[in-house]
Design an enzyme around this catalytic site. Structure first.
Site, mmCIF file in Angstrom:
data_model
loop_
_atom_site.group_PDB
_atom_site.id
_atom_site.type_symbol
_atom_site.label_atom_id
_atom_site.label_comp_id
_atom_site.label_asym_id
_atom_site.label_seq_id
_atom_site.Cartn_x
_atom_site.Cartn_y
_atom_site.Cartn_z
ATOM 1 N N ARG A 94 0.567 -1.379 0.433
ATOM 2 C CA ARG A 94 -0.623 -0.068 0.265
ATOM 3 C C ARG A 94 0.894 1.056 -0.118
ATOM 4 N NH1 ARG A 94 -3.920 -0.784 3.736
ATOM 5 N NH2 ARG A 94 -3.925 -2.764 4.009
ATOM 6 N N GLY A 204 3.220 -22.793 11.659
ATOM 7 C CA GLY A 204 4.003 -23.299 12.359
ATOM 8 C C GLY A 204 5.286 -22.636 12.213
ATOM 9 N N LYS A 259 -0.297 -18.712 20.895
ATOM 10 C CA LYS A 259 1.069 -19.586 20.774
ATOM 11 C C LYS A 259 1.452 -17.915 21.054
ATOM 12 C CE LYS A 259 2.733 -18.345 16.833
ATOM 13 N NZ LYS A 259 3.903 -17.330 15.943
ATOM 14 N N ASP A 312 5.533 -24.215 16.598
ATOM 15 C CA ASP A 312 5.671 -23.326 17.043
ATOM 16 C C ASP A 312 5.196 -22.162 18.152
ATOM 17 O OD1 ASP A 312 5.097 -20.701 15.133
ATOM 18 O OD2 ASP A 312 2.956 -20.659 14.504
ATOM 19 N N THR A 316 8.317 -20.341 18.569
ATOM 20 C CA THR A 316 8.031 -18.534 19.015
ATOM 21 C C THR A 316 8.115 -18.000 20.828
ATOM 22 O OG1 THR A 316 6.119 -18.420 17.790
ATOM 23 C CG2 THR A 316 6.095 -16.789 19.263
ATOM 24 N N SER A 322 11.713 -13.572 18.028
ATOM 25 C CA SER A 322 9.606 -13.801 18.396
ATOM 26 C C SER A 322 9.268 -12.253 18.767
ATOM 27 C CB SER A 322 9.538 -14.783 19.254
ATOM 28 O OG SER A 322 8.625 -14.231 19.204
ATOM 29 N N ARG A 323 8.819 -11.096 17.429
ATOM 30 C CA ARG A 323 8.291 -10.296 18.039
ATOM 31 C C ARG A 323 7.682 -10.625 19.470
ATOM 32 N NH1 ARG A 323 5.600 -9.834 12.838
ATOM 33 N NH2 ARG A 323 4.573 -11.779 12.792
ATOM 34 N N ASN A 324 6.692 -11.267 19.499
ATOM 35 C CA ASN A 324 5.769 -11.722 20.829
ATOM 36 C C ASN A 324 6.700 -11.963 21.974
ATOM 37 O OD1 ASN A 324 2.583 -11.296 19.911
ATOM 38 N ND2 ASN A 324 4.125 -12.692 18.178
ATOM 39 N N VAL A 347 4.208 -5.456 13.522
ATOM 40 C CA VAL A 347 2.857 -6.248 14.506
ATOM 41 C C VAL A 347 3.916 -7.360 15.933
ATOM 42 C CG1 VAL A 347 0.817 -7.094 14.810
ATOM 43 C CG2 VAL A 347 2.007 -5.066 12.779
ATOM 44 N N GLU A 349 1.434 -9.625 17.041
ATOM 45 C CA GLU A 349 -0.039 -10.192 17.647
ATOM 46 C C GLU A 349 -0.630 -10.956 18.481
ATOM 47 O OE1 GLU A 349 -2.263 -10.404 14.525
ATOM 48 O OE2 GLU A 349 -1.194 -10.850 12.571
#
Length: 421
Positions: A94, A204, A259, A312, A316, A322-324, A347, A349
């Site tokens: 975008r 996964g 997860k 996964d 994670t 891992s972002r989280n 992001v 999530e």
């Protein structure tokens, strides 16, 4: 008693062959050879492993025209994988500056910046893809955050040729915050039950930076129409990227969404200075909790033992990439959530997923102390140390148990899709 619904899909949904092509079996290798492993002292921090196919079938799978919607970290890495598999790939962004930069340099200016992408990729945008372009596509791959899926599908669904639909694949992981809907339900709401029944989901343990280096990766591919899952796996499958099919997209979606919440918990523990015992306990109890939630929802408990579930979850919850996990780690170090989100760069999530998950847990009245604890910390101002104290001081309980009553949310979703349960 309804334990789960998805395993009955084989007898409910029988789909005719894909109108565009009948894909032959995936590429087979008599053996795989690992070569060109770079030193860890080179420009990349991870060693690079490339697989060489020594035996090719006489008739390779027909190549597809694929439109990847979303040019973020995961979308661009999958576009690269598909381009390296000799598919003709278009990637939609975008942002006009992204379109211009990528097409000029064959690089992503925001993610995987050091990687030179396949020359089989061309970026389109920023306008939404036209109806004429959509008609030429064999595959639509959605790699946008869950909170933006509904808006994107509303814009695109008028351009679908419903008499000759492309294969639709979704790789996002999350629960819509306002409606508590899985992506499968969002598709039904915006595009109709027929398209939802044919939609395919991939999940996964699959970090983007390792996929572009062709490091061995395995994923789950699921659809209510198993022939669609098979086609998706044939498009993606390579010696370095293995696909395993199934018929429980509800379980696959829930596993992929939940997860991320437990990754925040393990990151928190590491940020506070807890070590291996704590992390192992959190991962194991997280698996038990997500299996309990998924089964109560109507998914198969076996799905949570597969790549989309424990695979996964382990990845994670155990990697700073891992972002989280990173969100949790920084929270454990005392940073405010608002500052973390602003500077994360992508992001996470799990931060939004836990909002929708909390409502689902309350509706189903299922025990989920870890998920409830993360929600209280992020959105109710719960003191971190007080939350840990409450979690650890609960009375002893049975280690493994599944809910006695299960399946009402999945029942409602199946009825919306026009399927008998």
């Amino acid at each position: 008693m309804l334990r789960y619904i998805a395993t009955r899909r084989n007898t409910i949904v029988k789909n005719k062959p894909h109108p565009r092509a009948s894909y032959p079996s995936v590429l087979l290798c008599s053996r795989l050879s690992l070569f060109s492993r770079r030193s860890t002292h080179s420009t990349t921090s991870l060693s690079t492993a490339k697989f060489n196919m020594l035996s090719l079938p006489s008739t390779p799978p027909p190549k597809s025209k694929i439109l990847v919607l979303g040019a973020g970290n995961f979308g661009s890495c999958l576009a690269d994988h598909l381009g390296n598999s000799d598919h003709e790939v278009f990637m939609w962004s975008r942002e006009a500056r992204f379109v211009e930069y990528f097409n000029k340099h064959q690089r992503n200016p925001d993610y995987l910046k050091d990687h030179e992408f396949s020359t089989n990729i061309r970026v389109v945008g920023p306008e939404i893809p036209s109806k004429e372009m959509m008609k030429q596509m064999d595959v639509l791959l959605f790699a946008i955050p869950t909170q933006g899926v509904r808006e994107t599908l509303i814009k695109l669904q008028h351009s679908f040729d419903r008499a000759n639909l492309p294969l639709m694949i979704f790789v996002n992981k999350g629960i819509e915050t306002d409606t508590q809907a899985l992506t499968l339900e969002i598709i039904a709401d915006t595009c109709g039950s027929e398209i939802a029944r044919a939609a395919t989901f991939i999940s996964g343990p699959s970090f983007a930076k390792e996929i572009v280096r062709r490091q061995p990766t395995s994923v789950s591919v699921a659809s209510l129409t198993e022939s669609q899952a098979t086609k998706a796996s044939e498009i993606f499958h390579q010696p370095w990227f293995r696909c395993y099919t199934g018929s429980d997209p509800i379980g696959l979606e829930l596993a992929g969404a939940l997860k991320n919440v437990y990754a925040i918990a393990t990151g928190l523990a590491d940020g506070l200075g807890f070590e291996n015992n704590t992390r192992a306990g959190l991962i194991t109890r997280g698996l038990a909790e997500m299996t309990r939630i998924g089964t109560a929802y109507g998914a198969s408990p076996l799905t949570f033992l597969g790549l989309a579930g424990v695979g996964d979850l382990f990845l994670t919850c155990s990697s700073p990439a891992s972002r989280n996990y990173t969100v949790g780690y920084r929270l454990g170090k005392g940073e405010p959530l608002e500052d973390i989100i602003k500077t994360l760069g992508s992001v996470a999530e799990g931060v939004t997923t836990v909002k929708g998950l909390k409502k689902i847990i309350d509706e189903m009245q299922v025990s989920a102390p870890l998920a409830n604890g993360i929600y209280a910390l992020l959105y109710e101002g719960k003191d971190l140390h007080e939350g840990i104290q409450e979690l650890m001081c609960r009375p002893p309980s049975r280690e493994l148990n599944l809910p006695e009553k299960a399946g009402e949310p999945a029942k409602r979703l199946m009825l919306k899709l026009g399927l008998d349960v």
